[in-house]
Design a protein around this motif. Structure first.
Motif, PDB file in Angstrom:
ATOM      1  N   SER A   1     -22.882   2.398 -10.576  1.00  0.00           N
ATOM      2  CA  SER A   1     -22.207   1.223 -11.055  1.00  0.00           C
ATOM      3  C   SER A   1     -20.674   1.478 -10.321  1.00  0.00           C
ATOM      4  N   GLN A   2     -19.909   0.691 -10.432  1.00  0.00           N
ATOM      5  CA  GLN A   2     -18.657   0.156  -9.907  1.00  0.00           C
ATOM      6  C   GLN A   2     -17.668  -0.645 -11.023  1.00  0.00           C
ATOM      7  N   GLU A   3     -16.449   0.062 -11.121  1.00  0.00           N
ATOM      8  CA  GLU A   3     -15.674  -0.692 -12.075  1.00  0.00           C
ATOM      9  C   GLU A   3     -14.330  -1.113 -11.332  1.00  0.00           C
ATOM     10  N   ASN A   4     -13.626  -2.121 -11.477  1.00  0.00           N
ATOM     11  CA  ASN A   4     -12.385  -2.202 -10.823  1.00  0.00           C
ATOM     12  C   ASN A   4     -11.273  -2.912 -12.049  1.00  0.00           C
ATOM     13  N   LYS A   5     -10.113  -2.243 -11.785  1.00  0.00           N
ATOM     14  CA  LYS A   5      -9.096  -2.598 -12.636  1.00  0.00           C
ATOM     15  C   LYS A   5      -7.918  -3.166 -11.732  1.00  0.00           C
ATOM     16  N   ILE A   6      -7.081  -4.025 -12.039  1.00  0.00           N
ATOM     17  CA  ILE A   6      -5.785  -4.245 -11.386  1.00  0.00           C
ATOM     18  C   ILE A   6      -4.654  -3.637 -12.413  1.00  0.00           C
ATOM     19  N   LEU A   7      -3.858  -3.091 -11.769  1.00  0.00           N
ATOM     20  CA  LEU A   7      -2.947  -2.168 -12.682  1.00  0.00           C
ATOM     21  C   LEU A   7      -1.694  -2.924 -12.017  1.00  0.00           C
ATOM     22  N   ILE A   8      -0.859  -3.181 -13.339  1.00  0.00           N
ATOM     23  CA  ILE A   8       0.662  -3.533 -13.008  1.00  0.00           C
ATOM     24  C   ILE A   8       1.806  -2.464 -13.233  1.00  0.00           C
ATOM     25  N   PRO A   9       2.363  -2.019 -12.042  1.00  0.00           N
ATOM     26  CA  PRO A   9       3.501  -1.028 -12.369  1.00  0.00           C
ATOM     27  C   PRO A   9       4.506  -1.467 -13.274  1.00  0.00           C
ATOM     28  N   ALA A  10       5.057  -0.355 -14.131  1.00  0.00           N
ATOM     29  CA  ALA A  10       6.107  -0.524 -14.825  1.00  0.00           C
ATOM     30  C   ALA A  10       7.522  -0.397 -13.965  1.00  0.00           C
ATOM     31  N   PRO A  11       8.523  -1.265 -14.196  1.00  0.00           N
ATOM     32  CA  PRO A  11       9.467  -1.430 -13.126  1.00  0.00           C
ATOM     33  C   PRO A  11      10.128  -0.123 -12.692  1.00  0.00           C
ATOM     34  N   PHE A  12       9.914   0.880 -13.471  1.00  0.00           N
ATOM     35  CA  PHE A  12      10.617   2.245 -12.818  1.00  0.00           C
ATOM     36  C   PHE A  12       9.294   3.081 -11.947  1.00  0.00           C
ATOM     37  N   SER A  13       8.003   2.470 -11.684  1.00  0.00           N
ATOM     38  CA  SER A  13       7.229   3.296 -11.123  1.00  0.00           C
ATOM     39  C   SER A  13       7.422   3.080  -9.728  1.00  0.00           C
ATOM     40  N   PRO A  14       6.913   4.526  -8.838  1.00  0.00           N
ATOM     41  CA  PRO A  14       7.159   4.356  -7.494  1.00  0.00           C
ATOM     42  C   PRO A  14       6.538   3.031  -6.784  1.00  0.00           C
ATOM     43  N   TRP A  15       5.482   2.932  -7.339  1.00  0.00           N
ATOM     44  CA  TRP A  15       4.735   1.743  -6.673  1.00  0.00           C
ATOM     45  C   TRP A  15       5.085   0.443  -7.085  1.00  0.00           C
ATOM     46  N   ALA A  16       6.236   0.207  -7.908  1.00  0.00           N
ATOM     47  CA  ALA A  16       6.726  -1.088  -7.953  1.00  0.00           C
ATOM     48  C   ALA A  16       7.365  -1.764  -6.764  1.00  0.00           C
ATOM     49  N   ILE A  17       7.954  -0.851  -6.131  1.00  0.00           N
ATOM     50  CA  ILE A  17       8.478  -1.310  -4.987  1.00  0.00           C
ATOM     51  C   ILE A  17       7.752  -1.241  -3.322  1.00  0.00           C
ATOM     52  N   ASP A  18       7.682  -2.369  -2.759  1.00  0.00           N
ATOM     53  CA  ASP A  18       6.891  -2.377  -1.424  1.00  0.00           C
ATOM     54  C   ASP A  18       7.489  -1.534  -0.249  1.00  0.00           C
ATOM     55  N   ASP A  19       6.571  -1.147   0.518  1.00  0.00           N
ATOM     56  CA  ASP A  19       6.835  -0.452   1.751  1.00  0.00           C
ATOM     57  C   ASP A  19       6.708  -1.416   2.986  1.00  0.00           C
ATOM     58  N   PRO A  20       7.852  -1.629   3.391  1.00  0.00           N
ATOM     59  CA  PRO A  20       7.835  -2.781   4.504  1.00  0.00           C
ATOM     60  C   PRO A  20       6.804  -2.218   5.863  1.00  0.00           C
ATOM     61  N   ALA A  21       7.089  -0.843   5.835  1.00  0.00           N
ATOM     62  CA  ALA A  21       6.240  -0.467   6.945  1.00  0.00           C
ATOM     63  C   ALA A  21       4.636  -0.728   6.987  1.00  0.00           C
ATOM     64  N   LEU A  22       4.105  -1.225   5.749  1.00  0.00           N
ATOM     65  CA  LEU A  22       2.566  -1.403   5.788  1.00  0.00           C
ATOM     66  C   LEU A  22       2.501  -3.033   5.728  1.00  0.00           C
ATOM     67  N   ASP A  23       3.141  -3.507   6.515  1.00  0.00           N
ATOM     68  CA  ASP A  23       3.026  -4.990   6.442  1.00  0.00           C
ATOM     69  C   ASP A  23       1.727  -5.656   6.898  1.00  0.00           C
ATOM     70  N   LEU A  24       1.100  -6.677   6.349  1.00  0.00           N
ATOM     71  CA  LEU A  24      -0.419  -6.945   6.836  1.00  0.00           C
ATOM     72  C   LEU A  24      -0.229  -7.688   8.191  1.00  0.00           C
ATOM     73  N   ALA A  25       1.012  -8.320   8.641  1.00  0.00           N
ATOM     74  CA  ALA A  25       1.076  -8.833   9.922  1.00  0.00           C
ATOM     75  C   ALA A  25       0.806  -7.929  10.904  1.00  0.00           C
ATOM     76  N   ALA A  26       1.185  -6.707  10.853  1.00  0.00           N
ATOM     77  CA  ALA A  26       0.864  -5.697  11.749  1.00  0.00           C
ATOM     78  C   ALA A  26      -0.613  -5.259  11.941  1.00  0.00           C
ATOM     79  N   LEU A  27      -1.532  -5.397  10.902  1.00  0.00           N
ATOM     80  CA  LEU A  27      -2.847  -5.029  10.801  1.00  0.00           C
ATOM     81  C   LEU A  27      -3.491  -6.400  11.750  1.00  0.00           C
ATOM     82  N   LYS A  28      -3.105  -7.658  11.641  1.00  0.00           N
ATOM     83  CA  LYS A  28      -3.491  -8.697  12.124  1.00  0.00           C
ATOM     84  C   LYS A  28      -3.310  -8.718  13.781  1.00  0.00           C
ATOM     85  N   SER A  29      -2.241  -8.259  14.087  1.00  0.00           N
ATOM     86  CA  SER A  29      -1.845  -8.067  15.765  1.00  0.00           C
ATOM     87  C   SER A  29      -2.691  -7.133  16.661  1.00  0.00           C
TER      88      SER A  29
END
Length: 117
Positions: free
Chosen positions: A89-117
């Motif tokens: 089986s498989q289970e998915n959850k979408i987690l919303i980081p708290a404002p102080f979580s390291p994952w609350a801030i995006d890393d511009p180096a991982l931009d989706l546009a780079a994947l498409k080029s």
């Protein structure tokens, strides 16, 4: 930023084979497409025979776009054929980081546009 948590319950004894397949084949396909791996884990205590992996995205739209690219990739389709028989089986959850979580801030180096080029 959101984090997707995916939990796969596997057949008893299948964790080592699943992890080996992922390390040898799946990781090289999935990581460049999905971009922001938070972590990849197996369970030791509690519900056993599970694999948990987490990926971060800017939002649900980016997640949907990256997952569509992944599922359309012929290499991923072939890889998935090898791992599906190990899964129960498989289970998915979408987690919303708290404002102080390291994952609350995006890393511009991982931009989706780079994947498409």
């Amino acid at each position: 930023m959101i984090v997707e948590q995916r939990t796969y319950s596997l057949h008893i004894g299948a964790v080592p084979e699943y992890l080996k397949l992922y390390e040898e084949e799946g990781l090289a396909i999935q990581r460049p497409i999905l971009g922001r791996m938070v972590g990849y884990f197996s369970t030791e205590i509690g519900a056993l025979h599970q694999i948990i992996h987490m990926w971060a995205y800017k939002d649900l739209a980016e997640r949907s776009e990256r997952r569509a690219i992944l599922t359309a990739d012929p290499r991923w389709k072939e890889y998935a054929k090898k791992t599906r028989p190990l899964q129960i089986s498989q289970e998915n959850k979408i987690l919303i980081p708290a404002p102080f979580s390291p994952w609350a801030i995006d890393d511009p180096a991982l931009d989706l546009a780079a994947l498409k080029s």
